[in-house]
Write a protein that holds these residues in place. Structure first.
Motif, PDB file in Angstrom:
ATOM      1  N   VAL A 336      -3.396   8.079  -1.363  1.00 41.30           N
ATOM      2  CA  VAL A 336      -2.868   7.646  -0.205  1.00 41.30           C
ATOM      3  C   VAL A 336      -3.604   6.689   0.544  1.00 41.30           C
ATOM      4  N   VAL A 337      -4.704   6.747   0.754  1.00 37.91           N
ATOM      5  CA  VAL A 337      -5.488   5.860   1.151  1.00 37.91           C
ATOM      6  C   VAL A 337      -5.381   4.271   0.643  1.00 37.91           C
ATOM      7  N   ALA A 338      -5.574   4.547  -0.689  1.00 37.30           N
ATOM      8  CA  ALA A 338      -5.373   3.209  -1.526  1.00 37.30           C
ATOM      9  C   ALA A 338      -4.238   2.597  -1.544  1.00 37.30           C
ATOM     10  N   LEU A 339      -2.933   3.292  -1.181  1.00 37.07           N
ATOM     11  CA  LEU A 339      -1.614   2.753  -0.996  1.00 37.07           C
ATOM     12  C   LEU A 339      -1.537   2.193   0.203  1.00 37.07           C
ATOM     13  N   ALA A 340      -2.406   3.153   1.120  1.00 40.29           N
ATOM     14  CA  ALA A 340      -2.052   2.307   2.653  1.00 40.29           C
ATOM     15  C   ALA A 340      -2.986   1.135   2.760  1.00 40.29           C
ATOM     16  N   LEU A 341      -3.779   0.841   1.782  1.00 36.73           N
ATOM     17  CA  LEU A 341      -4.697  -0.531   1.813  1.00 36.73           C
ATOM     18  C   LEU A 341      -4.091  -1.511   1.000  1.00 36.73           C
ATOM     19  N   ALA A 342      -3.142  -1.075   0.353  1.00 37.00           N
ATOM     20  CA  ALA A 342      -2.384  -1.959  -0.815  1.00 37.00           C
ATOM     21  C   ALA A 342      -1.981  -3.174  -0.082  1.00 37.00           C
ATOM     22  N   PRO A 343      -1.015  -3.177   0.901  1.00 37.54           N
ATOM     23  CA  PRO A 343      -0.417  -4.292   1.658  1.00 37.54           C
ATOM     24  C   PRO A 343      -1.492  -5.171   2.121  1.00 37.54           C
ATOM     25  N   VAL A 344      -2.573  -4.725   2.527  1.00 36.68           N
ATOM     26  CA  VAL A 344      -3.819  -5.635   3.053  1.00 36.68           C
ATOM     27  C   VAL A 344      -4.275  -6.371   1.723  1.00 36.68           C
ATOM     28  N   ALA A 345      -4.446  -5.916   0.816  1.00 40.35           N
ATOM     29  CA  ALA A 345      -4.907  -6.669  -0.375  1.00 40.35           C
ATOM     30  C   ALA A 345      -3.891  -7.586  -0.839  1.00 40.35           C
ATOM     31  N   ILE A 346      -2.542  -7.237  -0.587  1.00 35.85           N
ATOM     32  CA  ILE A 346      -1.402  -8.163  -0.981  1.00 35.85           C
ATOM     33  C   ILE A 346      -1.457  -9.452   0.073  1.00 35.85           C
ATOM     34  N   LEU A 347      -1.616  -9.235   0.967  1.00 35.63           N
ATOM     35  CA  LEU A 347      -1.583 -10.120   2.129  1.00 35.63           C
ATOM     36  C   LEU A 347      -2.771 -11.306   1.705  1.00 35.63           C
ATOM     37  N   LEU A 348      -3.955 -10.645   1.453  1.00 33.35           N
ATOM     38  CA  LEU A 348      -5.202 -11.380   0.873  1.00 33.35           C
ATOM     39  C   LEU A 348      -4.835 -12.329  -0.233  1.00 33.35           C
ATOM     40  N   MET A 349      -4.162 -11.588  -1.229  1.00 31.15           N
ATOM     41  CA  MET A 349      -3.397 -12.388  -2.266  1.00 31.15           C
ATOM     42  C   MET A 349      -2.614 -13.610  -1.994  1.00 31.15           C
ATOM     43  N   GLY A 350      -1.751 -13.435  -0.984  1.00 30.41           N
ATOM     44  CA  GLY A 350      -0.623 -14.253  -0.564  1.00 30.41           C
ATOM     45  C   GLY A 350       0.354 -14.138  -1.313  1.00 30.41           C
ATOM     46  N   ASN A 351       0.648 -13.248  -2.110  1.00 28.41           N
ATOM     47  CA  ASN A 351       1.929 -13.151  -2.851  1.00 28.41           C
ATOM     48  C   ASN A 351       2.689 -11.570  -2.085  1.00 28.41           C
ATOM     49  N   GLN A 352       3.802 -11.883  -1.228  1.00 29.59           N
ATOM     50  CA  GLN A 352       4.126 -10.635  -0.717  1.00 29.59           C
ATOM     51  C   GLN A 352       5.191 -10.222  -1.557  1.00 29.59           C
ATOM     52  N   TYR A 353       5.629 -10.568  -2.687  1.00 27.37           N
ATOM     53  CA  TYR A 353       6.644 -10.291  -3.633  1.00 27.37           C
ATOM     54  C   TYR A 353       6.130  -8.797  -4.162  1.00 27.37           C
ATOM     55  N   TYR A 354       4.841  -8.611  -4.338  1.00 25.32           N
ATOM     56  CA  TYR A 354       4.505  -7.301  -4.893  1.00 25.32           C
ATOM     57  C   TYR A 354       4.613  -6.122  -3.681  1.00 25.32           C
ATOM     58  N   LEU A 355       4.884  -6.579  -2.572  1.00 25.42           N
ATOM     59  CA  LEU A 355       5.391  -5.630  -1.633  1.00 25.42           C
ATOM     60  C   LEU A 355       6.884  -5.149  -1.818  1.00 25.42           C
ATOM     61  N   VAL A 356       7.914  -5.902  -2.240  1.00 21.26           N
ATOM     62  CA  VAL A 356       8.829  -5.501  -2.962  1.00 21.26           C
ATOM     63  C   VAL A 356       8.894  -4.467  -3.911  1.00 21.26           C
ATOM     64  N   VAL A 357       7.825  -4.797  -4.870  1.00 23.13           N
ATOM     65  CA  VAL A 357       7.991  -4.076  -6.034  1.00 23.13           C
ATOM     66  C   VAL A 357       7.489  -2.445  -5.411  1.00 23.13           C
TER      67      VAL A 357
END
Length: 674
Positions: A336-357
């Motif tokens: 759950v903690v990893a999933l909560a931090l996942a959007p932060v990692a996606i923001l740093l990557m700069g590709n928010q498409y993975y948020l849709v997935v």
């Protein structure tokens, strides 16, 4: 003219009905002899048409059609025999669920193979010109090909009946369907006959595909379009009954054609009131199917009971685990903690498409969790579970359009309506069991799928659009589409906000389900799954517990559908997106992938399934073929799902260590003897 028109429509109905006879005959015989519900039968139907295209091309329609109608079914029959030997045979003795799952995987493999070899364009299967000519008999003008289809299919059905009822091979096959062990005991290898039956069934499906391809067209979706009507046919006539397949095929073909031709026809006028034929095309056959299953589950001509002899158990993923419960809880917290931090990692990557997935994964995780309650714990296999997912999505969209845009009101409405629907459907469906329960839930789902096309308030085939979610209650909050702000130089948008909403709901759904399944209620469900008769014998009201599980499961599936409508990625809610039967198969695939009967397993399965889909689709158009192959391997070798892999590895290591130990102990004795 009215009589001539009716006879013409009747002939069209008989033409379509004879195609259903050929398709359903193979399907029904395979079940009657082998207890296999073959969902890949529709793709074998399509495969016959595509092989015919390739055969006709070099020879031309005049000669090529007749060569194709002989050679293509033989080729498909050999493919069917190979499928039985390599994939179906290892599953004999298991619960029929695994045949359904296996053949669903074959659907993905065969359909993608067709796309790879022949492409995706719709094509016309050429027939001899003399068969295409119209002919008029008693004022009724139809193509010669119509009469050819009726006569040819009828002759083939008679030959099949003769082989089953008047030959030595047919006698052995029928005896094997009654008592396979008895047949083995008299020295007959019944497994060889099973291969023959599966191959013949596949060949009959191929013939049906060829004759229908010449009547309509050949396309990659033709198998998917006929498989559900084929199941309607075999259920109406009786699973395993050849006579029932013939009667059911003709009945469904005629009813479908007449309803299509005469819907909306004015019957009489009384002053300002006009009496017309209701537009029930697509609904009538499913209503018939439900009625037959409720009154006579074995079908009009079937003689089989509700349960198959020797039916195996559903293999859940919770047995043989190597981790302690406390360790699993800690791992769940880490996840759950990893999933909560996942959007932060996606923001740093700069590709928010993975948020849709990730949002899609969370929605389907809740959907798969809902299925696990009724399938993994109660042992019920609903083939129509997508009805709750779809109704939840439609309810959410309608509430947003006409009542309130608040996410909380929307999701509550989806849960309540789907729970009520689940109570109604469950109360009727649990009257039957085994494959008949699976079929009646499929019928209800298809009934709803057909119904949404008929009503204006559902948007018909166009679906619903123009809705928007509001995060909050009353005037406190903001529209999801308007949420956008900067944080430490990064843009936070609606996908980001929705992700945390979906994650919170997914975690709460899991905790709720876990609490329910760890309570006495869950223990009773598991006892029902293990032995319904034993649970009933010690005093439990089995039907009441199954109905409650169905209501909880339906409400949770409605929650997943409501989240789909709320999701920023969802612009439209349409029938194919939410209510198509294929989604019921996909969610079962996901549940088995992860591990049924564990709650967290199906949620893991959602991540693996959509993660694999996203990864593979970026490299190849044939990703369905790869996922289908992976799934088939899981059904055959890892039926308890991903969560069982650690225990399987541990068992293999322990076996290897024991084997090494035994060799070491024996070696001194060998030396002393020498």
């Amino acid at each position: 003219m009215v009589a001539a028109d009716f006879i013409e429509q009747l002939l069209n109905g008989l033409t379509l009905g004879m195609v259903y006879v050929l398709l359903a005959a193979g399907l029904s015989v395979i079940f009657g002899v082998m207890d296999v519900i073959n969902f890949s039968h529709g793709e074998l139907f399509a495969l016959g048409a595509y092989f015919a295209l390739s055969i006709i091309a070099p020879f031309g329609a005049g000669t090529g059609f007749w060569i194709a109608i002989v050679v293509a079914p033989v080729v498909v029959g050999l493919i069917g025999a190979a499928i039985e030997r390599t994939t179906v045979r290892p599953l004999y003795g298991r619960d029929p669920l695994y045949h359904i799952l296996l053949t669903f995987g074959l659907v993905l493999v065969i359909n993608d193979a067709i796309r790879l070899i022949w492409g995706t364009q719709q094509r016309q299967l050429a027939v001899p010109e003399y068969l295409s000519q119209p002919i008029s008999i008693l004022g009724v003008q139809v193509s010669v090909y119509n009469y050819f289809m009726i006569v040819f299919a009828a002759l083939l059905a008679v030959v099949t009946w003769y082989l089953l009822n008047r030959t030595k091979y047919g006698m052995i096959i029928r005896a094997g369907s009654q008592d396979r062990e008895m047949v083995r005991n008299v020295g007959i290898d019944i497994d060889q006959y099973y291969t023959l039956v599966f191959g013949v069934g596949a060949a009959l499906a191929a013939v049906a595909g060829i004759v229908l391809g010449g009547y309509q067209n050949v396309n990659t979706g033709m198998g998917n379009s006929v498989i559900i009507p084929a199941f309607v046919v075999v259920v109406l006539g009786g699973l395993g009954s050849f006579r029932g397949a013939v009667f059911g095929g003709l009945l469904v073909g005629v009813v479908q054609t007449l309803m299509r031709a005469y819907s909306g026809t004015v019957l009489a006028t009384f002053g300002d009131t006009t009496l017309t034929v209701p537009n029930l095309e697509g609904l009538t056959v499913y209503l018939l199917m439900i009625a037959v299953l409720l009154v006579k589950p074995q079908g009009l001509f079937g003689t089989r009971g509700e349960e198959s002899d020797g039916e195996g158990e559903i293999l859940v993923g919770g047995y043989g685990g190597i981790l302690a419960d406390s360790t699993r809880v800690r791992l769940g917290g880490v996840a759950v903690v990893a999933l909560a931090l996942a959007p932060v990692a996606i923001l740093l990557m700069g590709n928010q498409y993975y948020l849709v997935v990730l949002n899609e994964i969370l929605i389907w995780a809740i959907f798969a969790l809902s299925l696990d309650i009724v399938m993994g714990y109660a042992g019920l296999v609903p083939l129509g579970h997508t009805m709750f997912y779809g109704v939840g999505a439609y309810t959410a969209a309608l509430v947003m359009l006409h009542y309130s845009q608040s996410v909380f009101v929307v999701l509550l409405g989806a849960i309540l309506l789907c729970a009520i629907l689940a109570w109604i459907v469950g109360s009727l469906s649990i009257r039957v069991s085994g494959v008949y329960f699976a079929m009646i839930t499929l019928a209800f789902a298809e009934l709803l799928y057909s119904a949404v096309f008929k009503f204006d308030f559902t948007g018909g085939s166009d679906g619903l659009l123009g809705f928007e979610a509001f995060i909050g209650l009353g005037s406190l909050g903001a529209s999801l589409s308007n949420i956008e702000f900067g944080l430490l130089g990064y843009e936070i948008g609606q996908q980001f906000v929705f992700y945390y909403l979906a994650l919170l709901i997914a975690v709460l759904s899991f905790l709720f389900a876990r609490r329910m399944m760890n309570a006495p209620f869950g223990s009773v469900l598991q006892s029902i799954r293990e032995s319904e008769e034993r649970a009933e014998f010690i005093g439990y009201d089995v039907n009441r517990y199954k109905r409650r599980a169905f209501v909880i499961s339906g409400g949770m599936a409605g929650l997943a559908g409501g989240l789909l409508a709320v999701s920023p990625s969802t612009v439209i809610v349409s029938p194919d997106q939410t209510l198509n039967w294929i989604h019921s198969g996909e969610v079962i695939v996901i549940a088995l992938f992860g591990g049924m009967g564990t709650l967290y397993g199906p949620m893991i399965g959602s991540g693996v399934f959509f993660g694999a889909e996203e990864f593979l689709s970026s490299y190849t158009d044939q990703w369905r073929l790869i996922i289908g192959t992976m799934f088939i391997l899981f059904v055959l070798f890892v039926p308890r799902g991903i969560v069982s892999i650690p225990s399987l590895v541990a068992q293999r290591l322990e076996t290897a260590n024991n084997a090494d130990g035994s060799v070491d102990m024996d070696e001194p004795e060998v030396r002393s003897d020498d």
